[in-house]
Motif scaffolding. Structure first.
Motif, short mmCIF file in Angstrom:
data_model
loop_
_atom_site.label_atom_id
_atom_site.label_comp_id
_atom_site.label_asym_id
_atom_site.label_seq_id
_atom_site.Cartn_x
_atom_site.Cartn_y
_atom_site.Cartn_z
N ALA A 1 7.93 -3.74 0.79
CA ALA A 1 9.05 -3.23 0.00
C ALA A 1 8.61 -3.07 -1.45
O ALA A 1 7.77 -3.84 -1.95
N TRP A 2 9.17 -2.06 -2.09
CA TRP A 2 8.93 -1.89 -3.52
C TRP A 2 9.71 -2.97 -4.27
O TRP A 2 10.78 -3.40 -3.82
N THR A 3 9.18 -3.38 -5.39
CA THR A 3 9.84 -4.45 -6.13
C THR A 3 9.66 -4.21 -7.63
O THR A 3 8.93 -3.33 -8.06
N GLY A 4 10.35 -5.01 -8.41
CA GLY A 4 10.25 -4.92 -9.86
C GLY A 4 11.47 -4.29 -10.49
O GLY A 4 12.18 -3.48 -9.88
N ASP A 5 11.69 -4.66 -11.73
CA ASP A 5 12.85 -4.16 -12.46
C ASP A 5 12.78 -2.65 -12.68
O ASP A 5 13.80 -2.00 -12.88
N VAL A 6 11.56 -2.10 -12.63
CA VAL A 6 11.40 -0.68 -12.90
C VAL A 6 12.11 0.19 -11.87
O VAL A 6 12.43 1.36 -12.13
N LEU A 7 12.39 -0.35 -10.68
CA LEU A 7 13.08 0.44 -9.66
C LEU A 7 14.45 0.90 -10.12
O LEU A 7 15.00 1.88 -9.60
N ARG A 8 15.02 0.19 -11.10
CA ARG A 8 16.35 0.58 -11.59
C ARG A 8 16.33 1.95 -12.24
O ARG A 8 17.36 2.60 -12.37
N PHE A 9 15.13 2.39 -12.65
CA PHE A 9 15.02 3.67 -13.35
C PHE A 9 14.52 4.78 -12.44
O PHE A 9 14.16 5.86 -12.90
N THR A 10 14.45 4.51 -11.14
CA THR A 10 13.92 5.49 -10.20
C THR A 10 14.92 5.71 -9.07
O THR A 10 15.85 4.91 -8.87
N PRO A 11 14.74 6.75 -8.29
CA PRO A 11 15.62 6.97 -7.12
C PRO A 11 15.18 6.20 -5.89
O PRO A 11 15.75 6.39 -4.81
N PHE A 12 14.18 5.31 -6.02
CA PHE A 12 13.67 4.57 -4.87
C PHE A 12 14.32 3.19 -4.79
O PHE A 12 14.67 2.61 -5.81
N THR A 13 14.44 2.70 -3.58
CA THR A 13 15.14 1.43 -3.35
C THR A 13 14.14 0.34 -2.98
O THR A 13 12.97 0.60 -2.68
N SER A 14 14.65 -0.90 -2.96
CA SER A 14 13.81 -2.06 -2.63
C SER A 14 14.00 -2.51 -1.18
O SER A 14 13.73 -3.66 -0.85
N GLU A 15 14.45 -1.61 -0.32
CA GLU A 15 14.65 -1.96 1.09
C GLU A 15 13.31 -2.25 1.76
O GLU A 15 12.27 -1.70 1.39
N TRP A 16 13.37 -3.11 2.78
CA TRP A 16 12.17 -3.36 3.57
C TRP A 16 11.85 -2.13 4.41
O TRP A 16 12.74 -1.49 4.98
N ARG A 17 10.56 -1.80 4.49
CA ARG A 17 10.11 -0.62 5.21
C ARG A 17 9.05 -1.06 6.22
O ARG A 17 8.10 -1.76 5.87
N THR A 18 9.19 -0.60 7.44
CA THR A 18 8.30 -1.01 8.52
C THR A 18 7.05 -0.13 8.54
O THR A 18 7.14 1.10 8.47
N ILE A 19 5.90 -0.77 8.65
CA ILE A 19 4.63 -0.04 8.72
C ILE A 19 4.45 0.50 10.15
O ILE A 19 4.44 -0.27 11.11
N VAL A 20 4.30 1.83 10.26
CA VAL A 20 4.14 2.44 11.59
C VAL A 20 2.75 3.03 11.78
O VAL A 20 2.40 3.45 12.89
N GLY A 21 1.95 3.08 10.74
CA GLY A 21 0.62 3.66 10.87
C GLY A 21 -0.28 3.28 9.71
O GLY A 21 0.19 2.83 8.65
N VAL A 22 -1.59 3.44 9.93
CA VAL A 22 -2.60 3.19 8.90
C VAL A 22 -3.48 4.43 8.81
O VAL A 22 -4.05 4.87 9.83
N SER A 23 -3.58 5.00 7.63
CA SER A 23 -4.42 6.19 7.43
C SER A 23 -5.76 5.78 6.83
O SER A 23 -5.91 4.68 6.28
N SER A 24 -6.73 6.66 6.93
CA SER A 24 -8.03 6.40 6.31
C SER A 24 -7.90 6.53 4.80
O SER A 24 -6.97 7.15 4.28
N ASN A 25 -8.86 5.94 4.08
CA ASN A 25 -8.89 6.09 2.63
C ASN A 25 -9.36 7.50 2.26
O ASN A 25 -10.19 8.10 2.95
N THR A 26 -8.83 8.01 1.18
CA THR A 26 -9.30 9.29 0.64
C THR A 26 -9.74 9.08 -0.80
O THR A 26 -9.25 8.18 -1.48
#
Length: 894
Positions: free
Chosen positions: A669-694
């Motif tokens: 989950a995203w965290t920090g006080d800075v989220l108050r200034f963005t449209p993103f939330t601090s909800e828990w998000r489930t990992i469904v995949g892993v991509s290679s590094n680029t």
């Protein structure tokens, strides 16, 4: 002694032709013999007759002074006449003149071009008023993305109140707005500035006015100040632009002025606006949020205050803020603040590269000067009789030096003029290089200071050439007449000097070749870095449809519909395999990152809060961009608004926080006080995949932690279309942009690039560094090879009689060749030894420019040594072969 008095009249004729030295020597020998014969007729013994004739010849100095006093030779004391004589003399030696002028042109031209960059980026005073009093404030933390995190408005308020050494603080934020014009829609890079920005920066308008304190606040109208460059480029320098309205992000902004030319940090700006154009910047969240760090600060030192005082006060205020607001400063991130002169911060990323190029150019100048000195010394031996006769006529040491100086000034000034032409062409290339490193690239030009540097360099070389030459000693005339030879006692000293110069040339060449080799191997290493993509047949383009300021649920829904129509339409183009949609272009990070928390993974004491780059992607993005999934699944159409929040993470994040287990099914989950200034939330998000590094941010960048979220689940803050092609993706660019404009006619289309172009741009600065140093190295090797061959050829010429005697006594051609090769081999060996030792030290200096290559890479040094040895042997073989062909009979007769 009437024969010698008659010879004085003949001596004057010597100066009418630069080729008369040999004839004059023969004539003086004839007159001397006649004087000896007359003394013998008077009854003197032969030994006494010769001695008296030689003693009488020394009186020619007095006679010459008398002749000059009676008849007058004004050109002997007139610099203009000396220059004319120098031109006549050099015209009689066109090959020597051409080689010297070309050699000097290469050295002076290279140094002039590079110095123009050094001055423009690092040394030139800032165009801002009292620019030396401007400072840049930087807040940084440990970890990726923490080099310059900016300040929040409350932090700036504390600094303004607590740091009295700062006479004024101004705020600005890099921003992007969409400018809609009748002919097109473009994206502008702007700086949102506080009202006092221009006052603190010391900048004035060339038209209209700039912002002031009355332009601050939420209720004022938007105003814009155009930069001088953008005004000329987009509006043709139209003075009537002041007062006109420009439509930006759905609002009208009044053009109130045009700014004088000036650089800005960290990015180039097209215009500067008051902050009201962005409601976010005037909102209570922005004004009150201590963790919302998106503002840059520049300040001016107070009258009488020093940089050290400002640093001490800012450090004290920053420490107090961390004590009082502990919740806003993660102790594991090690927050720190710095006060840096603004002039220094503008050139900090370019400093190492520019000084490296300056050092390479100076090395080339050293080699060129050494080669010219050698050529001058060789020519000086052939002019020895001229200088002896001039000394006999009464010319003193300074008079002879002035004559040499006039000639050498002609040579160096001609070299400087030709070098100026080369510098003008080189500056264009160097400006393109500097633009990648510094906002001050536009200030690079061949101004009066650069031209003065070029002139000073030319004069310095002329003085060196004039004073390195040896002059005749007292009694040299009599010795020359008696011996009938060109050699003097100074020949041994000259030969030692010539050999020392050749050793210096070889050593400097080795240093330049080593640097070029290390940078070239860096390029090879970068080309071997895997991008993390399965294919490079990809075209991407950024199409922002809605600004952050105008973003709401209705605008977001419309934008997503348009993006989907674009994706479907572009998929029908010939050669297109798949089309993806996301927030980022492949291999390019946008720097948008937030703090992250991992479920069931508490932080250790003192451990920094995890941070990851935030990106969005639709179900087709990974396949279209060529980013393979290591495990888990890709996004599907079911991952939309209202469904379970899911993410895909990259390998770097997976290895950091799930080293011994599968991350699939875990939550972040995203965290920090800075989220108050963005449209993103601090909800828990489930990992469904892993991509290679680029390799985001460049082939030499370290992989960062990345979290991908479904494009449909988040706001469309940015839109990037990714097209995978079965052929050349660049061929799709024009057709793809036309199709996008049929759906969104007013949408600005930016950064239309293929993956190959993105890779090329990321390594372009390093490639240009390697090419320039390699060019300097190749030039140095050629000049050094000419120097070796020239010195040995001169040695062969001077030792022709000796070699002839050796051959007449039984020495065969092979022995003579080995003798000359051995002489050159000593020079080559010493030069290589000195060069390798110096190169080991220089390699440590350029460590920061290397990638995947050790500074003391043995492959590079062995290759350089072998290359220089081969070139040196070839250069030695030419005069050695010539020496072996000397005819003993002709040498003996001579």
């Amino acid at each position: 002694m009437r024969y010698l008095r008659g010879a004085l009249v003949r001596i004057r004729a010597f100066f009418a032709s630069t080729n008369a030295g040999e004839e004059l020597r023969e004539e003086l020998n004839t007159h001397l013999e006649m004087a000896i014969a007359e003394n013998i007729r008077r009854g003197m013994r032969p030994e006494l007759a010769r001695r008296e004739a030689l003693i009488a010849s020394g009186g020619m100095t007095v006679a010459a002074e008398a002749v000059r006093a009676q008849r007058g030779l004004p050109w002997l004391d007139n610099l203009t006449a000396d220059v004319k004589y120098a031109i006549r003399s050099l015209s009689q030696s066109p090959a020597f003149t051409a080689v010297v002028v070309l050699t000097l042109a290469l050295g002076i031209g290279a140094n002039t071009a590079i110095f123009s960059v050094v001055r423009g980026v690092l040394l030139k005073p800032l165009p801002q008023r009292n620019g030396d009093r401007l400072v840049y404030l930087r807040q940084s933390t440990d970890g990726p993305g923490g080099a310059d995190i900016g300040f929040s408005v409350p932090e700036i308020r504390d600094l303004r109140e607590g740091a009295n050494a700062l006479g004024g603080l101004a705020e600005y934020s890099p921003w992007a707005v969409t400018l809609r014009r009748e002919s097109n829609t473009v994206r502008l890079n702007v700086l949102l500035v506080s009202g006092n920005f221009f006052e603190v920066m010391g900048l004035n308008p060339v038209l209209g006015r700039v912002t002031r304190s009355s332009d601050d606040g939420a209720g004022v109208p938007p105003v814009i100040v155009l930069t001088h460059e953008y005004w000329l480029k987009e509006f043709g320098g139209d003075p009537s632009i002041v007062g006109k309205q420009l439509r930006m992000d759905g609002q009208s902004a009044t053009v109130i002025g045009v700014l004088e030319p000036a650089p800005f940090y960290p990015n180039r700006a097209d215009a500067l606006m008051n902050m009201v154009i962005s409601p976010h910047h005037t909102s209570a969240l922005m004004v009150q949020g201590r963790t919302h760090r998106m503002t840059t600060v520049v300040a001016r030192l107070a009258p009488g205050a020093t940089l050290q005082q400002a640093r001490a006060e800012v450090g004290a205020v920053h420490a107090r803020m961390q004590r009082e607001y502990k919740e806003s400063y993660d102790p594991g991130s090690h927050f720190r603040a710095a006060v840096i002169p603004y002039k220094e911060v503008l050139g900090e990323s370019a400093r190492t590269t520019i000084w490296l190029l300056m050092a390479a150019a100076l090395f080339v100048m050293i080699i060129a000067a050494a080669n010219v000195v050698n050529l001058t010394l060789m020519r000086g031996v052939r002019r020895e009789q001229e200088l002896v006769v001039r000394a006999a006529l009464g010319a003193g040491t300074m008079r002879l030096r002035r004559l040499l100086l006039a000639e050498n000034l002609v040579l160096t000034l001609l070299g400087a003029l030709l070098g100026l032409v080369l510098a003008m062409a080189g500056v264009r290339v160097l400006v393109a290089l500097a633009q990648r490193y510094s906002p001050r690239a536009g200030e690079i030009r061949l101004d009066t200071v650069v031209l003065a540097f070029m002139l000073a360099l030319a004069i310095a070389v002329a003085l060196l050439l004039s004073f390195v030459a040896s002059l005749p000693r007292e009694g040299a005339f009599a010795s020359w007449i008696a011996a009938g030879t060109r050699r003097t006692s100074g020949s041994v000293r000259k030969q030692r000097l010539q050999r020392a110069l050749v050793i210096a040339q070889i050593a400097v060449s080795v240093v330049l070749l080593a640097g070029a080799g290390l940078l070239t191997r860096t390029m090879i290493r970068l080309s071997e870095v895997r991008t993390g993509l399965e294919t490079e047949d990809v075209l991407s383009m950024r199409v922002p449809l809605v600004s952050f300021a105008a973003l709401d649920s209705a605008a977001d829904a419309v934008a997503k519909q348009q993006y989907e129509r674009m994706r479907v339409d572009l998929a029908t183009l010939p050669g297109v395999i798949d089309v993806g949609l996301g927030s980022n272009m492949p291999l390019e990070g946008d720097g948008l990152g937030f703090d992250l928390k991992v479920e069931s993974r508490p932080l250790e004491p003192g451990e920094a809060i995890p941070r990851a780059s935030l990106r969005t992607a639709n179900p087709q993005y990974f396949e279209a961009a060529g980013i393979p999934l290591v495990s888990g699944r890709a996004f599907t159409d079911a991952d939309r608004l209202g469904s379970e929040k899911v993410v895909i993470i990259n390998q770097t994040l997976a290895k950091s926080y799930f080293p011994n287990e599968s991350p699939i099914g875990k939550r972040v989950a995203w965290t920090g006080d800075v989220l108050r200034f963005t449209p993103f939330t601090s909800e828990w998000r489930t990992i469904v995949g892993v991509s290679s590094n680029t390799q985001d941010g460049g082939m030499d960048a370290q992989p960062v932690s990345v979290v991908y979220m479904p494009f449909a689940q988040e706001v469309a803050i940015s839109g990037t279309l990714v097209l995978r092609s079965s052929g050349d993706p660049s061929a799709l660019a024009l057709l793809a942009t036309r199709h996008v404009h049929t759906i969104a006619p007013d949408a600005p289309i930016q950064d239309v690039k293929t993956v190959a172009q993105i890779k090329d741009q990321s390594v372009a600065p390093r490639r240009l560094n390697a090419e320039l140093i390699s060019l300097f190295g190749a030039l140095a090797v050629v000049v050094a090879a000419v120097g070796i061959a020239g010195v040995l050829a001169f040695s062969v010429s001077a030792r022709a009689n000796e070699i002839g005697i050796r051959m007449s006594l039984g020495a065969d051609r092979g022995r003579v060749q080995r003798m000359i090769l051995g002489e050159g081999g000593v020079l080559l060996g010493v030069g290589l030894g000195v060069g390798v030792a110096v190169a080991f030290f220089v390699a440590r200096v350029i460590r920061g420019l290397l990638f995947g290559v050790a500074p003391h890479d043995p492959t590079t040094f062995v290759t350089v040594a072998a290359m220089m040895t081969a070139i040196g042997v070839i250069a030695c073989w030419i005069p050695a072969n010539r020496a072996s062909r000397i005819d003993p009979a002709i040498a003996m007769r001579a």
